[in-house]
Design a protein around this motif. Sequence first.
Motif, PDB file in Angstrom:
ATOM      1  N   VAL A 158       0.207   2.445   4.238  1.00 29.77           N
ATOM      2  CA  VAL A 158      -0.611   3.335   5.057  1.00 29.77           C
ATOM      3  C   VAL A 158      -1.047   4.514   4.201  1.00 29.77           C
ATOM      4  O   VAL A 158      -0.222   5.113   3.509  1.00 29.77           O
ATOM      5  CB  VAL A 158       0.187   3.881   6.263  1.00 29.77           C
ATOM      6  CG1 VAL A 158      -0.724   4.688   7.184  1.00 29.77           C
ATOM      7  CG2 VAL A 158       0.836   2.747   7.021  1.00 29.77           C
ATOM      8  N   ILE A 213      -1.624   8.101   3.370  1.00 27.42           N
ATOM      9  CA  ILE A 213      -1.142   9.362   3.949  1.00 27.42           C
ATOM     10  C   ILE A 213      -1.658  10.617   3.236  1.00 27.42           C
ATOM     11  O   ILE A 213      -1.746  11.664   3.841  1.00 27.42           O
ATOM     12  CB  ILE A 213       0.402   9.413   4.055  1.00 27.42           C
ATOM     13  CG1 ILE A 213       1.044   9.158   2.693  1.00 27.42           C
ATOM     14  CG2 ILE A 213       0.915   8.443   5.093  1.00 27.42           C
ATOM     15  CD1 ILE A 213       2.511   9.552   2.659  1.00 27.42           C
ATOM     16  N   TRP A 225       7.063   2.018   5.960  1.00 28.91           N
ATOM     17  CA  TRP A 225       7.959   2.502   7.013  1.00 28.91           C
ATOM     18  C   TRP A 225       9.418   2.444   6.593  1.00 28.91           C
ATOM     19  O   TRP A 225       9.889   1.428   6.101  1.00 28.91           O
ATOM     20  CB  TRP A 225       7.789   1.665   8.287  1.00 28.91           C
ATOM     21  CG  TRP A 225       6.454   1.877   8.942  1.00 28.91           C
ATOM     22  CD1 TRP A 225       5.406   1.005   8.922  1.00 28.91           C
ATOM     23  CD2 TRP A 225       6.035   3.016   9.691  1.00 28.91           C
ATOM     24  NE1 TRP A 225       4.338   1.544   9.609  1.00 28.91           N
ATOM     25  CE2 TRP A 225       4.698   2.774  10.101  1.00 28.91           C
ATOM     26  CE3 TRP A 225       6.638   4.222  10.053  1.00 28.91           C
ATOM     27  CZ2 TRP A 225       3.975   3.691  10.844  1.00 28.91           C
ATOM     28  CZ3 TRP A 225       5.918   5.134  10.802  1.00 28.91           C
ATOM     29  CH2 TRP A 225       4.592   4.866  11.191  1.00 28.91           C
ATOM     30  N   LEU A 266       7.321   7.500   7.529  1.00 31.61           N
ATOM     31  CA  LEU A 266       6.521   6.899   6.468  1.00 31.61           C
ATOM     32  C   LEU A 266       6.942   7.536   5.146  1.00 31.61           C
ATOM     33  O   LEU A 266       6.900   8.757   5.012  1.00 31.61           O
ATOM     34  CB  LEU A 266       5.045   7.164   6.723  1.00 31.61           C
ATOM     35  CG  LEU A 266       4.350   6.240   7.733  1.00 31.61           C
ATOM     36  CD1 LEU A 266       2.999   6.794   8.126  1.00 31.61           C
ATOM     37  CD2 LEU A 266       4.224   4.823   7.182  1.00 31.61           C
ATOM     38  N   PRO A 320      -2.044   9.250   9.656  1.00 32.66           N
ATOM     39  CA  PRO A 320      -1.873   7.863   9.186  1.00 32.66           C
ATOM     40  C   PRO A 320      -2.680   6.907  10.056  1.00 32.66           C
ATOM     41  O   PRO A 320      -2.403   6.773  11.245  1.00 32.66           O
ATOM     42  CB  PRO A 320      -0.375   7.611   9.334  1.00 32.66           C
ATOM     43  CG  PRO A 320       0.243   8.960   9.493  1.00 32.66           C
ATOM     44  CD  PRO A 320      -0.794   9.836  10.104  1.00 32.66           C
ATOM     45  N   THR A 321      -3.691   6.295   9.476  1.00 28.68           N
ATOM     46  CA  THR A 321      -4.604   5.428  10.219  1.00 28.68           C
ATOM     47  C   THR A 321      -4.991   4.199   9.413  1.00 28.68           C
ATOM     48  O   THR A 321      -4.944   3.081   9.905  1.00 28.68           O
ATOM     49  CB  THR A 321      -5.910   6.190  10.568  1.00 28.68           C
ATOM     50  OG1 THR A 321      -5.578   7.478  11.058  1.00 28.68           O
ATOM     51  CG2 THR A 321      -6.729   5.439  11.589  1.00 28.68           C
ATOM     52  N   VAL A 323      -4.913   1.230   6.742  1.00 31.30           N
ATOM     53  CA  VAL A 323      -3.930   0.349   6.116  1.00 31.30           C
ATOM     54  C   VAL A 323      -4.626  -0.413   4.984  1.00 31.30           C
ATOM     55  O   VAL A 323      -5.716  -0.936   5.175  1.00 31.30           O
ATOM     56  CB  VAL A 323      -3.358  -0.651   7.132  1.00 31.30           C
ATOM     57  CG1 VAL A 323      -2.322  -1.564   6.472  1.00 31.30           C
ATOM     58  CG2 VAL A 323      -2.739   0.094   8.306  1.00 31.30           C
ATOM     59  N   GLN A 332      -3.121  -2.177  12.059  1.00 34.54           N
ATOM     60  CA  GLN A 332      -2.784  -0.839  12.528  1.00 34.54           C
ATOM     61  C   GLN A 332      -1.687  -0.286  11.621  1.00 34.54           C
ATOM     62  O   GLN A 332      -0.971  -1.066  10.989  1.00 34.54           O
ATOM     63  CB  GLN A 332      -2.251  -0.910  13.961  1.00 34.54           C
ATOM     64  CG  GLN A 332      -3.258  -1.450  14.961  1.00 34.54           C
ATOM     65  CD  GLN A 332      -4.490  -0.576  15.027  1.00 34.54           C
ATOM     66  OE1 GLN A 332      -4.403   0.643  15.071  1.00 34.54           O
ATOM     67  NE2 GLN A 332      -5.670  -1.204  15.003  1.00 34.54           N
ATOM     68  N   PRO A 333      -1.529   1.037  11.583  1.00 32.27           N
ATOM     69  CA  PRO A 333      -0.448   1.606  10.769  1.00 32.27           C
ATOM     70  C   PRO A 333       0.911   0.971  11.075  1.00 32.27           C
ATOM     71  O   PRO A 333       1.713   0.745  10.177  1.00 32.27           O
ATOM     72  CB  PRO A 333      -0.463   3.087  11.142  1.00 32.27           C
ATOM     73  CG  PRO A 333      -1.849   3.347  11.586  1.00 32.27           C
ATOM     74  CD  PRO A 333      -2.369   2.087  12.189  1.00 32.27           C
ATOM     75  N   SER A 334       1.132   0.648  12.364  1.00 33.52           N
ATOM     76  CA  SER A 334       2.434   0.075  12.715  1.00 33.52           C
ATOM     77  C   SER A 334       2.641  -1.311  12.087  1.00 33.52           C
ATOM     78  O   SER A 334       3.770  -1.784  11.979  1.00 33.52           O
ATOM     79  CB  SER A 334       2.554  -0.025  14.239  1.00 33.52           C
ATOM     80  OG  SER A 334       1.465  -0.756  14.747  1.00 33.52           O
ATOM     81  N   ALA A 374       2.062  -1.983   8.992  1.00 32.66           N
ATOM     82  CA  ALA A 374       2.317  -1.846   7.554  1.00 32.66           C
ATOM     83  C   ALA A 374       3.729  -2.318   7.208  1.00 32.66           C
ATOM     84  O   ALA A 374       4.587  -2.443   8.074  1.00 32.66           O
ATOM     85  CB  ALA A 374       2.114  -0.402   7.127  1.00 32.66           C
TER      86      ALA A 374
END
Lengths: 344, 539
Positions: free
Chosen positions: B413, B415, B436, B441, B479-480, B482, B515-517, B519
């Motif tokens: 992600v 940052i 993560w 992060l 954080p958006t 990826v 999505q960032p999640s 990653a």
Amino acid sequence: MNPPLTYTDSGLYCPAGDFFIDPIRPVKRAVVTHAHADHARPGSESYLACAVGKPLLRMRLGSESDFHFLDYGETINLGGVNLSLHPAGHMLGSAQVRLEHKGYVAVITGDYKLGHEPTCQSWSPVECNLLITESTFGLPVFRWPPEETVVRQINDWWRDNQAKEICSVLYGYAIGKSQRVLAALDDSIGSIFTHGAIEKGVQAYRDSGVALPDTKHVASAESKQDFRGALVLAVPSAHGTTWMKRFGQVSTAMVSGWTMIRGWRRRRFMDHGFVISDHVDWPALMRAIRLCDPEEVWVDHGYSDIVARYLNDTGRKARAVESKMSRIEEDQPQSSPAASEAYQ
Amino acid sequence: MIHFAELYTRLDRTTKTNQKISALIHYFEAADPADAAWATYFLSGNRLGRVIATQLVRTWAAEEADIPAWLFEESYQTVGDLAETVALVVPDGNHHYSKSLAECVCEDLLPMRDLPEADQRSRTLQIWRNTTKQVRFVFMKLLTGGFRVGVSKRLLIRALSKHSGVNTEVIAHRLMGTWESTAESFLRLVDPDEGDSVASRPYPFCLAHAVDNKRSIEQLGEHNEYAAEWKWDGIRGQLIRRQGQTFLWSRGEILMENTWPEIEAAAASLPDGTVLDGEILAAATVGDVLPFDQLQRRIGKKRVGKKLLKEVPVVFHAFDLLEREGEDIRLEPFASRRKKLEALLRKVDPPNLRITQLMQQTAWDQLAKIRETSRQHHAEGLMLKRLDASYSVGRVTGTWWKWKVDPHTIDGVLIYGQKGHGRRANLFSDYTFAVWDGDALVPFAKAYSGLSDQEIRQVDRFIRQNTSESFGPVRSVTPTLVMEIAFEGLRISKRHKSGVATRFPRIVRWRHDKQPSDASSLAELKALLDSPTEPIEQP
């Protein structure tokens, strides 16, 4: 005394007079400083602008919109706010907005430049309590060279290309910049052609009484037109597209304040950069602030944090009022020429 | 200096090779040999080293421009080039500076080093006031180093060859090694008499092209036309033994002295008139090759201590023979050079000097399987060399191929963003990526390359509009975005928050679909560690 202005999601707002200045969303009443797309946006119920820019604004916003025009210096009263427009020198019909409310004067510069040139009325200082200034080129690295030097460079470049029997393609912002450059070109060298978006602007300038050299619209040229030795005024987004193929071998150049920076020039893969800008450079920005002599400066559009900090450091009250929308370089080539043709 | 500045401007203005070559020829034809020698020096990528501390230059420029120091720094962040920032902020001077390039270097730049600060300042200011932007910019480029104007060595060689009528290979060879910027050396460089020699002079290195998705292995032709060997992950070197002396050159044409005593000692047993091409690797005289991070411990050490010599011994893996008994054999086919190399090393057989083994199996599918095991051997993949090809100068297509193992990839992600330099000045083009660790992060890699110019502009716009915090030049963003990050290796590092350091990280693609999640996690990243050994930190 409090300034009669505040920032909202739709942009700069005057509650007492119930109007917005260069709003970023459709509103009831919009005061528009000039006809560039990032200042004159469609969809508002009514527009108030400078009469000199009439043809350009109609071109940008459609002739159906509800327009009200003021001459430079003419005052109207909106809910107790005296509003007048003053030359900004940015392009034809560009204006600074002066507001007077209960004896407090605020001036919004819009985009502006100092100095004289034949395609628009020159900026003049307006004394005020609050100056809201743009800062597109608000860094000390931006110091424009004398215009006559750059104009000579452009004409020399054209002559050189003509001697090599190649076509000169000069990129500039479609409205304002291109017409200003056109007025400075030495049309005894050869023929001048224009991209469609620019030709529309040229017509609007001519309709407003600005004398410009003769131009031919590229799209209406004959299919076997020989462009060798000619100069083409084009929008930056046309660079490297198939539209360019008809010109044969070309030398390309960009007219913009940004070309002062080598990295900016190089990443656009153009052969030359000519530094002519319609914005104030660093010395002119400082000079304008001195001449208007405000108690307070709000800095918008560009390097606002930096300029505000410098002003505070040097003893003038200032703050940055940048919105998220404003920090995008203008003159950036658009993603596709078709899109920009429609956009311009 | 004015002529050299004009050359710089002409070179900078075009991306077309022919226009660059004609600008160079135009310059060399009119230039005094002493100036041409310095131009050759700078255009080959050499720099003067530190003449004045850049901090002083910044301070003086801010004073001369009458702006505070912080404003100079902000300007520098936007311009992305120190020399250019100075050229721009300092008000334009006059044209009085009339020294030639050689005079500028020898009378102004080089002596500046030993002057007291006050004199450095007054001299520098005097030159600023006597130069216009263009000349001042080039002057500052020479003074601050980092002189890049899109002229590769190869292009310079072509221009010098056209200018002088001397064959490009001869020019390339004469330019190898340490270049003395004198009128005499320039005249020697362009001397039409081609029978010259200098004991230390290396040959230009032959470079490999990559086998990748664009050019697959099947397109190379028949497997039996190639020799295959490991592509070692070490330091490329050319080992020269001539006139009883040893010279070890790096691929960057730096003479490596005292850094690799084992190899220099081993080279003493080679007969005079021998030049080997090979790789310096960390390894005991017998046994496996050690990972690159072990070799790294010895790089940059002026003196190698006894302890380090024992812990990280090195060997020279020879893979080619360029000169034998004083004769240049580069035009012979690889197969024949290889035979001569084998014969030579069999005869002398010093420890610390090994010959790289050729693969016994050479069918493409067998090689593909061997390639999969590269990491276990601490190799980067395979090298494929045409048996019938001569040793070419530079990167010539079709003679040598590197077939590297696929890199590791991780979804990170974005940052932090930072503005780039040069062509990317004033664009947020340098990014930090995170993975993560539970809910947090943690940054694991910085990557600069891999996106198209258009994508960089999109990310630039995103960063400008989504900045949550600025610390100096660095912007922290929501954080958006990826992106898939590739890297060659991973090792434990105490210096990084994630506890690991990646080697050669770069962006493979922008994962618009994630999505960032989505990653990767730190655990997934750590599973890719090269060797779970003790951390090794450089000072």
